[in-house]
Scaffold this active site. Sequence first.
Site, PDB file in Angstrom:
ATOM      1  N   LYS A 129      14.301 -11.303 -18.473  1.00 43.71           N
ATOM      2  CA  LYS A 129      14.496 -11.361 -17.019  1.00 43.71           C
ATOM      3  C   LYS A 129      13.609 -12.475 -16.486  1.00 43.71           C
ATOM      4  CE  LYS A 129      14.807  -8.408 -12.961  1.00 43.71           C
ATOM      5  NZ  LYS A 129      14.015  -9.169 -12.005  1.00 43.71           N
ATOM      6  N   TYR A 135      23.345 -16.584 -16.434  1.00 44.22           N
ATOM      7  CA  TYR A 135      23.423 -15.234 -16.991  1.00 44.22           C
ATOM      8  C   TYR A 135      24.628 -14.427 -16.558  1.00 44.22           C
ATOM      9  CZ  TYR A 135      20.815 -14.247 -12.661  1.00 44.22           C
ATOM     10  OH  TYR A 135      20.389 -14.176 -11.376  1.00 44.22           O
ATOM     11  N   LYS A 194      11.376  -3.363 -16.674  1.00 48.59           N
ATOM     12  CA  LYS A 194      10.287  -4.239 -16.238  1.00 48.59           C
ATOM     13  C   LYS A 194       9.065  -4.103 -17.147  1.00 48.59           C
ATOM     14  CE  LYS A 194      10.541  -6.113 -12.486  1.00 48.59           C
ATOM     15  NZ  LYS A 194      10.846  -5.742 -11.128  1.00 48.59           N
ATOM     16  N   CYS A 254     -29.618 -21.891 -12.536  1.00 51.43           N
ATOM     17  CA  CYS A 254     -30.962 -21.421 -12.232  1.00 51.43           C
ATOM     18  C   CYS A 254     -31.915 -22.318 -13.004  1.00 51.43           C
ATOM     19  CB  CYS A 254     -31.102 -19.971 -12.696  1.00 51.43           C
ATOM     20  SG  CYS A 254     -32.800 -19.477 -12.989  1.00 51.43           S
ATOM     21  N   ARG A 308      21.118 -16.721  -3.481  1.00 49.83           N
ATOM     22  CA  ARG A 308      21.678 -15.381  -3.402  1.00 49.83           C
ATOM     23  C   ARG A 308      21.588 -14.842  -1.977  1.00 49.83           C
ATOM     24  NH1 ARG A 308      19.265 -10.318  -3.763  1.00 49.83           N
ATOM     25  NH2 ARG A 308      20.714  -8.679  -4.380  1.00 49.83           N
ATOM     26  N   ASP A 340      17.047 -44.664 -20.408  1.00 44.82           N
ATOM     27  CA  ASP A 340      16.810 -45.442 -19.186  1.00 44.82           C
ATOM     28  C   ASP A 340      17.665 -46.709 -19.156  1.00 44.82           C
ATOM     29  OD1 ASP A 340      15.010 -43.554 -18.498  1.00 44.82           O
ATOM     30  OD2 ASP A 340      13.226 -44.725 -19.052  1.00 44.82           O
ATOM     31  N   GLU A 364      18.655  -9.841 -22.502  1.00 44.27           N
ATOM     32  CA  GLU A 364      18.213 -11.166 -22.040  1.00 44.27           C
ATOM     33  C   GLU A 364      16.867 -11.035 -21.354  1.00 44.27           C
ATOM     34  OE1 GLU A 364      21.160 -12.115 -19.126  1.00 44.27           O
ATOM     35  OE2 GLU A 364      22.759 -11.884 -20.587  1.00 44.27           O
ATOM     36  N   GLU A 387      19.549 -18.156 -12.981  1.00 40.17           N
ATOM     37  CA  GLU A 387      18.228 -18.208 -12.369  1.00 40.17           C
ATOM     38  C   GLU A 387      17.699 -19.635 -12.433  1.00 40.17           C
ATOM     39  OE1 GLU A 387      17.417 -15.201 -11.319  1.00 40.17           O
ATOM     40  OE2 GLU A 387      15.243 -15.087 -11.061  1.00 40.17           O
ATOM     41  N   CYS A 403     -32.417 -18.203  -7.516  1.00 41.67           N
ATOM     42  CA  CYS A 403     -31.793 -17.342  -8.524  1.00 41.67           C
ATOM     43  C   CYS A 403     -31.914 -15.867  -8.115  1.00 41.67           C
ATOM     44  CB  CYS A 403     -32.477 -17.572  -9.870  1.00 41.67           C
ATOM     45  SG  CYS A 403     -31.963 -16.395 -11.127  1.00 41.67           S
ATOM     46  N   CYS A 452     -36.580 -16.953 -16.733  1.00 37.71           N
ATOM     47  CA  CYS A 452     -35.642 -16.107 -15.983  1.00 37.71           C
ATOM     48  C   CYS A 452     -35.176 -14.969 -16.890  1.00 37.71           C
ATOM     49  CB  CYS A 452     -34.451 -16.934 -15.520  1.00 37.71           C
ATOM     50  SG  CYS A 452     -33.140 -15.944 -14.770  1.00 37.71           S
ATOM     51  N   LYS A 463      22.551  -5.326 -20.637  1.00 33.99           N
ATOM     52  CA  LYS A 463      23.879  -5.247 -20.026  1.00 33.99           C
ATOM     53  C   LYS A 463      24.858  -4.708 -21.059  1.00 33.99           C
ATOM     54  CE  LYS A 463      22.782  -9.378 -17.392  1.00 33.99           C
ATOM     55  NZ  LYS A 463      22.936 -10.828 -17.258  1.00 33.99           N
ATOM     56  N   ASP A 522      13.620 -41.968 -24.837  1.00 34.65           N
ATOM     57  CA  ASP A 522      13.737 -42.056 -23.377  1.00 34.65           C
ATOM     58  C   ASP A 522      14.124 -43.464 -22.923  1.00 34.65           C
ATOM     59  OD1 ASP A 522      12.932 -39.504 -23.531  1.00 34.65           O
ATOM     60  OD2 ASP A 522      11.058 -39.747 -22.398  1.00 34.65           O
ATOM     61  N   ALA A 523      13.537 -44.459 -23.589  1.00 34.61           N
ATOM     62  CA  ALA A 523      13.769 -45.844 -23.162  1.00 34.61           C
ATOM     63  C   ALA A 523      15.247 -46.214 -23.274  1.00 34.61           C
ATOM     64  CB  ALA A 523      12.928 -46.791 -23.999  1.00 34.61           C
ATOM     65  N   GLU A 524      15.882 -45.691 -24.316  1.00 35.96           N
ATOM     66  CA  GLU A 524      17.300 -45.972 -24.523  1.00 35.96           C
ATOM     67  C   GLU A 524      18.119 -45.318 -23.410  1.00 35.96           C
ATOM     68  OE1 GLU A 524      18.850 -47.894 -26.381  1.00 35.96           O
ATOM     69  OE2 GLU A 524      20.910 -47.147 -26.550  1.00 35.96           O
ATOM     70  N   ASP A 556      11.776 -15.044 -14.108  1.00 34.12           N
ATOM     71  CA  ASP A 556      11.172 -14.842 -12.795  1.00 34.12           C
ATOM     72  C   ASP A 556      11.340 -16.110 -11.966  1.00 34.12           C
ATOM     73  OD1 ASP A 556      10.032 -13.311 -10.940  1.00 34.12           O
ATOM     74  OD2 ASP A 556       8.000 -13.383 -11.755  1.00 34.12           O
ATOM     75  N   CYS A 608     -34.566 -14.340 -10.883  1.00 32.25           N
ATOM     76  CA  CYS A 608     -35.971 -14.752 -11.038  1.00 32.25           C
ATOM     77  C   CYS A 608     -36.498 -15.538  -9.847  1.00 32.25           C
ATOM     78  CB  CYS A 608     -36.143 -15.570 -12.308  1.00 32.25           C
ATOM     79  SG  CYS A 608     -35.462 -17.224 -12.161  1.00 32.25           S
ATOM     80  N   LEU A 662      19.692  -5.551  -9.531  1.00 32.23           N
ATOM     81  CA  LEU A 662      19.650  -4.673 -10.706  1.00 32.23           C
ATOM     82  C   LEU A 662      18.779  -3.454 -10.446  1.00 32.23           C
ATOM     83  CD1 LEU A 662      19.020  -7.359 -13.470  1.00 32.23           C
ATOM     84  CD2 LEU A 662      21.090  -5.993 -13.234  1.00 32.23           C
TER      85      LEU A 662
END
Length: 676
Positions: free
Chosen positions: A120, A230, A319, A431, A141, A39, A118, A178, A413, A437, A295, A35-37, A122, A416, A85
């Site tokens: 689906k 997709y 589904k 309690c 959409r 950045d 594929e 999506e 309680c 109890c 599909k 990551d540093a590289e 969400d 008891c 769909l």
Amino acid sequence: MSSELSITQLISQLREQLQQHNYQYYVLDNPTIPDAEYDRLFHQLKALEQEHPELITGDSPTQRVGAQPLSAFSQVSHEMPMLSLDNAFSTEDMQAFEKRLYDRLKLVDDQVIEYACEPKLDGIAVSLLYEDGVLVRGATRGDGSTGENITLNVRTIPSIPLRLMGDGYPVRLEVRGEIYMPKQGFAKLNQIAEQHGDKPFVNPRNASAGSLRQLDPKITASRPLEMCCYSVGIVEGGELPHSHTDILHKLATWGLKINAEMAVVKGSTGCMEYYAELAERRNELAYEIDGIVFKVNDIGLQQRLGFVSRAPRWAIAHKFPAQEEITRVRAIEFQVGRTGAVTPVARLEPVFVGGVTVSNATLHNMDEVERLGVRSGDSVIIRRAGDVIPQVVSVVQERRPEGTEPVQMPATCPVCDSEVVRIEDEAVARCSGGLSCAAQRKEALKHYVSRKAMDIDGLGEKLIDALVERELVHSPAELYRLHHRQLASMERMGDKSATKLLNSIEKSKAIELANFIYALGIREVGEATARTLALHFGSLPAIRAADEEALQQASDIGPIVAKYIVSFFHQQHNLEVIEALISAGVHWQDIEVSDQALPLDGKTYVLTGTLELMSRAEAKKQLQALGAKVAGSVSKKTDCVVAGPGAGSKLQKAEELEIPILDEAAMIALLEQLNS
Ligand code: IVH
């Protein structure tokens, strides 16, 4: 002049490098530099652009965020409608779908249709428009013909290329897919929301929608969104391949993300196999899916099939059973557990969710009750994913009836009548009655007799409840004083079952130290910790004598558990219980503790499939006795997998990770060798 040219070159080189790294990281999930590289390169580009603002272009990686907030979204009308769909919910629905295809295409039985499968996802369906490879517009959409212009927001999503990679893309290309929030990012976002006292999102889908609907793109930029493509819409000035999966693979070469689970299968039978396989792995995926989309893979066939109203004839969404449902809270009651924890529980109108009927859901503690704001009479959303216990996700405020009251923790309680206390900083109220109890006594006894503890067969929950209620048993030691006559007189017990139960109570007296420690029910001391204690200290007096520091010398025992153990042995009452059990005849063999390291110390084993020569519990025990940890799932940290017949995904994962695999015979040989 020449230095100007080299700066232009340098800038474009940096942009290309950053785009490539961005693609590796966000699309392929396979970063090639730290990551540093990244950045460093990013800041270098940013500095150069600041010095030469005239060289800034919209597709520069520095230009994802930074646009001013909008006052409203403008509308986008889709040149090609964004379809929806049709759904299937069963094998029969899938067969009927395929039959319609055969009829319409006039196919005969020995012709096979190839399907692209594929997950689906969400999330939220969006359209991206690329002109000459540059992202010029992003839209929701909406109703399928008109959506909202969310260009500034989609530009902040790192897996969406601002400029397509490679070449050969059509002059105008609309990519659809999506936008979703992976589970991990969602959990983190909600954690932060809670820390700030904000209302958390109900589910990743709502979080995605909420994040995209921001007028300030900086907010969208701070949300962990991804996009998976997709399908395509407009294609002008160029050609795409002739099968759906080839098209998607082509999109991938241009730097767009596609789903790694995508597969091609033959016939609806192949579809059902894919469905079953993914349904099993659903909860392991990094993102939420609510079904599988099938599909017809051949674009020529797709064109012959066309669409009806809002959905194509060549695709269907099968589904999964819903993991969220709505139901009503009949009452909120308080249950008292083994450690006295007083837990609010929602009694529900039974509802079918995640494949089972749910009629109770724990509300955990009062903080949770307050967070949800749930009241008796409320309509609530219940979620049950995989084997996870059912949860109340949220209250449907609009459906709250009149006259409901906020829930209050009882002062005493419910079983008891002892005072209920809540220690500062602890979420749980308890309690204060201890073993006076009845609820705590019952739970302590249920734990004591359970399979992983003393394993007393034939002593079920109902019988324990009855024995406690009739005051025949107050503590575990009293189990050993029960008479045949008493047991035979209990409801649903007869002469035979009483004899059988007395036998198993008698048999349980000879026990192993680890099981006995577990049976004591020390807070936070589960089966594995009990075993660790037994193996590390070898005897009960040694554990009792250990202070917090000494306890933490045993592997996996931290300061909190150590505190609970010390405090358990400091209570006179607990020592009396142990004494009474020993007097009743409970006995075990101490374990010889050597200072030498065990041969499998630090190694993690996973058992999978059926073991035929030795029970799984026995194998686990033997491996643990040699110092190994036995885990339930395979990861990079696993050292060895023992696989018997019928092993499935764990074995596969071990192969992928190149983890050594033993069959049962090889494991037994290893155990023998290490024990000799
Ligand atoms: S295809 C003409 N593929 O499901 C094809 N949709 O119920 C239209 N969705 O609005 C969509 N994953 O938001 C397709 N792999 C996938 C999908 C997918 C999720 C969503 C999409 C669509 C909705 C239709």
